[in-house]
Design a protein around this motif. Structure first.
Motif, PDB file in Angstrom:
ATOM      1  N   VAL A 273     -15.026 -35.777 -32.144  1.00 20.27           N
ATOM      2  CA  VAL A 273     -14.868 -35.205 -31.486  1.00 20.27           C
ATOM      3  C   VAL A 273     -15.111 -34.296 -31.940  1.00 20.27           C
ATOM      4  O   VAL A 273     -14.434 -34.026 -33.650  1.00 20.27           O
ATOM      5  CB  VAL A 273     -14.366 -34.518 -30.080  1.00 20.27           C
ATOM      6  N   ARG A 274     -16.462 -33.651 -32.638  1.00 17.07           N
ATOM      7  CA  ARG A 274     -16.284 -33.008 -33.882  1.00 17.07           C
ATOM      8  C   ARG A 274     -16.252 -31.594 -33.497  1.00 17.07           C
ATOM      9  O   ARG A 274     -16.803 -30.252 -32.363  1.00 17.07           O
ATOM     10  CB  ARG A 274     -18.766 -33.091 -33.883  1.00 17.07           C
ATOM     11  N   GLY A 275     -16.003 -30.243 -34.650  1.00 18.21           N
ATOM     12  CA  GLY A 275     -14.767 -29.219 -34.690  1.00 18.21           C
ATOM     13  C   GLY A 275     -14.838 -28.727 -35.294  1.00 18.21           C
ATOM     14  O   GLY A 275     -15.587 -29.260 -36.668  1.00 18.21           O
ATOM     15  N   PHE A 276     -14.545 -27.436 -35.481  1.00 17.28           N
ATOM     16  CA  PHE A 276     -14.790 -26.454 -37.076  1.00 17.28           C
ATOM     17  C   PHE A 276     -12.505 -25.692 -36.226  1.00 17.28           C
ATOM     18  O   PHE A 276     -12.072 -25.326 -35.343  1.00 17.28           O
ATOM     19  CB  PHE A 276     -15.847 -25.276 -36.277  1.00 17.28           C
ATOM     20  N   TYR A 277     -12.361 -24.887 -37.702  1.00 18.50           N
ATOM     21  CA  TYR A 277     -11.413 -24.514 -37.335  1.00 18.50           C
ATOM     22  C   TYR A 277     -12.170 -23.019 -37.504  1.00 18.50           C
ATOM     23  O   TYR A 277     -12.986 -22.525 -37.942  1.00 18.50           O
ATOM     24  CB  TYR A 277     -10.291 -24.027 -38.262  1.00 18.50           C
ATOM     25  N   TYR A 278     -11.292 -21.849 -36.584  1.00 14.70           N
ATOM     26  CA  TYR A 278     -11.939 -20.696 -36.653  1.00 14.70           C
ATOM     27  C   TYR A 278     -10.280 -19.815 -37.460  1.00 14.70           C
ATOM     28  O   TYR A 278      -9.887 -19.945 -36.530  1.00 14.70           O
ATOM     29  CB  TYR A 278     -12.432 -20.009 -35.243  1.00 14.70           C
ATOM     30  N   TRP A 279     -10.632 -19.400 -38.390  1.00 15.23           N
ATOM     31  CA  TRP A 279      -9.066 -18.706 -39.365  1.00 15.23           C
ATOM     32  C   TRP A 279      -9.184 -16.930 -39.208  1.00 15.23           C
ATOM     33  O   TRP A 279      -9.532 -16.594 -40.624  1.00 15.23           O
ATOM     34  CB  TRP A 279      -9.521 -19.780 -40.742  1.00 15.23           C
ATOM     35  N   LYS A 280     -10.272 -16.249 -38.409  1.00 13.70           N
ATOM     36  CA  LYS A 280     -10.080 -14.448 -38.364  1.00 13.70           C
ATOM     37  C   LYS A 280      -9.304 -14.036 -37.313  1.00 13.70           C
ATOM     38  O   LYS A 280      -8.927 -15.580 -36.280  1.00 13.70           O
ATOM     39  CB  LYS A 280     -11.603 -14.783 -38.494  1.00 13.70           C
ATOM     40  N   THR A 281      -9.049 -12.995 -37.647  1.00 16.61           N
ATOM     41  CA  THR A 281      -8.372 -12.382 -36.449  1.00 16.61           C
ATOM     42  C   THR A 281      -9.045 -11.813 -35.093  1.00 16.61           C
ATOM     43  O   THR A 281      -8.651 -11.376 -34.317  1.00 16.61           O
ATOM     44  CB  THR A 281      -7.369 -11.081 -37.361  1.00 16.61           C
ATOM     45  N   ILE A 282     -10.117 -11.685 -35.288  1.00 13.12           N
ATOM     46  CA  ILE A 282     -10.904 -11.970 -34.251  1.00 13.12           C
ATOM     47  C   ILE A 282     -11.996 -12.442 -34.141  1.00 13.12           C
ATOM     48  O   ILE A 282     -12.799 -12.491 -34.890  1.00 13.12           O
ATOM     49  CB  ILE A 282     -12.002  -9.485 -34.462  1.00 13.12           C
TER      50      ILE A 282
ATOM     51  N   ARG B  45     -15.168 -28.484 -30.079  1.00  6.84           N
ATOM     52  CA  ARG B  45     -13.926 -27.843 -30.543  1.00  6.84           C
ATOM     53  C   ARG B  45     -13.824 -27.050 -31.375  1.00  6.84           C
ATOM     54  O   ARG B  45     -14.403 -27.110 -32.266  1.00  6.84           O
ATOM     55  CB  ARG B  45     -13.132 -29.625 -30.679  1.00  6.84           C
ATOM     56  N   MET B  46     -13.153 -26.124 -30.726  1.00 10.76           N
ATOM     57  CA  MET B  46     -12.663 -25.429 -32.188  1.00 10.76           C
ATOM     58  C   MET B  46     -11.180 -25.018 -32.410  1.00 10.76           C
ATOM     59  O   MET B  46     -11.131 -25.272 -31.008  1.00 10.76           O
ATOM     60  CB  MET B  46     -13.600 -23.701 -31.775  1.00 10.76           C
ATOM     61  N   TYR B  47     -10.729 -24.959 -33.105  1.00  8.50           N
ATOM     62  CA  TYR B  47      -9.280 -24.785 -33.280  1.00  8.50           C
ATOM     63  C   TYR B  47      -9.308 -23.457 -33.419  1.00  8.50           C
ATOM     64  O   TYR B  47      -9.487 -22.744 -35.403  1.00  8.50           O
ATOM     65  CB  TYR B  47      -9.156 -26.150 -35.033  1.00  8.50           C
ATOM     66  N   VAL B  48      -8.980 -22.374 -33.046  1.00  8.84           N
ATOM     67  CA  VAL B  48      -8.790 -20.903 -32.737  1.00  8.84           C
ATOM     68  C   VAL B  48      -7.356 -21.025 -34.153  1.00  8.84           C
ATOM     69  O   VAL B  48      -6.238 -20.448 -32.985  1.00  8.84           O
ATOM     70  CB  VAL B  48      -8.648 -20.576 -31.518  1.00  8.84           C
TER      71      VAL B  48
END
Length: 331
Positions: A14-23, A41-44
């Motif tokens: 499964v393809r995903g991204f990290y999301y590394w912001k505060t909003i 997939r999103m790693y928040v």
């Protein structure tokens, strides 16, 4: 039929991204990119846990602001980061309360966005000296209500693969191998501290023998590192690699090094004459080499492959087809 069964292909990750912001608020560019790449997939990053000297206890900082409703077409994995000072101060006596407080905060964040995750990830760069308390904390976390009936994963750095006999194997369901930040960011010189494929391969010689199943994360980010009198002086926020090529008062002294030739204020930084900036980026061909090496040397095909991180300025440095090729290396 027998031959067909023997050569049955695995399911692609499964393809995903990290999301590394505060909003949590995706731009049009970010939405288009995840659609084009068929990311599901999103790693928040939800918060950090850091040690508060004044209160003498670990506290959450930089808590994410989530929308009232997350996009149901994506699967979201909450991630929280635990700093080294927390582990250095943590004891068995206060680990229980920390686990309970993390549980309360995650429960609240998930409820606010009507979020029912299937996996929760703990991000921590533990060491041989802090592994015992960290592993104890992981066990306590798994007993908390929000963690029950979910996969619990944790990030794995390359040094924790190479020296796993000293670093230990964390008591989680699976790991996520972070293939970046291997070099010494603070060391003066022309090296790339984000990704050095040859150095990474040296750390991963025994990757196929690592006993924990691993997902994979690869870096897309870049940064500019400031040196004053050849001593590390920090990371320059908001200074893009292209900015330095155009900025008057900065002289290119090598492929990725610039020297300031006069005192000046720029991006809220006061630069002195002689200050130097090392620009670190990750070239597409290096990313692809790293992806192909991992795909050939992992013990198991990863369930998930993600890129760090989803940000319009960052992903604009790559062609969509280049990102497609990185994901496809694991198919």
């Amino acid at each position: 039929m027998l031959l067909s069964a023997c050569h049955k292909r695995h399911q692609p990750p499964v393809r995903g991204f990290y999301y590394w912001k505060t909003i949590y608020n995706l731009s049009a560019k970010e939405k288009t990119t995840i659609q084009q790449l068929h990311c599901k997939r999103m790693y928040v990053r939800c918060f950090d846990v850091d040690w508060n000297d004044e209160q003498q206890k670990p506290l959450p900082v930089s808590i994410v602001r989530l929308p009232a409703q997350l996009d149901t077409s994506m699967e979201y994995v909450p991630v929280f980061f635990i700093t080294q000072p927390v582990l250095q101060h943590l004891t068995e006596n206060n680990a229980d309360s920390l686990a309970q407080n993390i549980n309360k905060l995650l429960t609240s964040l998930c409820a606010e966005s009507k979020w029912t995750p299937k996996e929760i990830q703990v991000d921590c760069d533990w060491t041989a000296g802090t592994k015992d308390i960290y592993f104890s904390l992981l066990k306590k976390l798994k007993e908390q209500s929000v963690f029950k009936h979910k996969d619990v994963s944790c990030t794995i750095r390359l040094h924790q693969i190479k020296y796993f006999l000293k670093s230990g194997i964390p008591p989680v369901d699976k790991g996520l191998l972070m293939c970046y930040n291997l070099g010494d960011l603070r060391k003066y010189g022309k090296q790339n501290s984000i990704l050095d494929v040859d150095l990474a391969k040296d750390y991963l010689k025994h990757l196929s023998g690592y006993p924990l199943k691993l997902d994979v994360a690869l870096p897309l980010f870049h940064w500019s590192v400031l040196f004053h009198n050849r001593q590390f002086a920090g990371i320059l926020r908001g200074v893009e690699p292209d900015d330095l090529q155009k900025k008057s008062g900065f002289i290119s002294i090598s492929e990725n090094f610039y020297r300031c030739d006069r005192e000046q204020k720029w991006h809220d930084y006061l630069f002195q004459a002689g200050d130097e900036v090392r620009v670190e980026t990750v070239a597409y061909n290096e990313l692809l080499k790293m992806a192909e090496y991992l795909a050939s040397n992992l013990k198991h095909t990863p369930d998930n492959v993600c890129l760090f991180h989803l940000d319009s300025a960052t992903i604009s440095k790559y062609e969509t087809q280049e990102l497609e090729n990185i994901y496809a290396a694991f198919d």
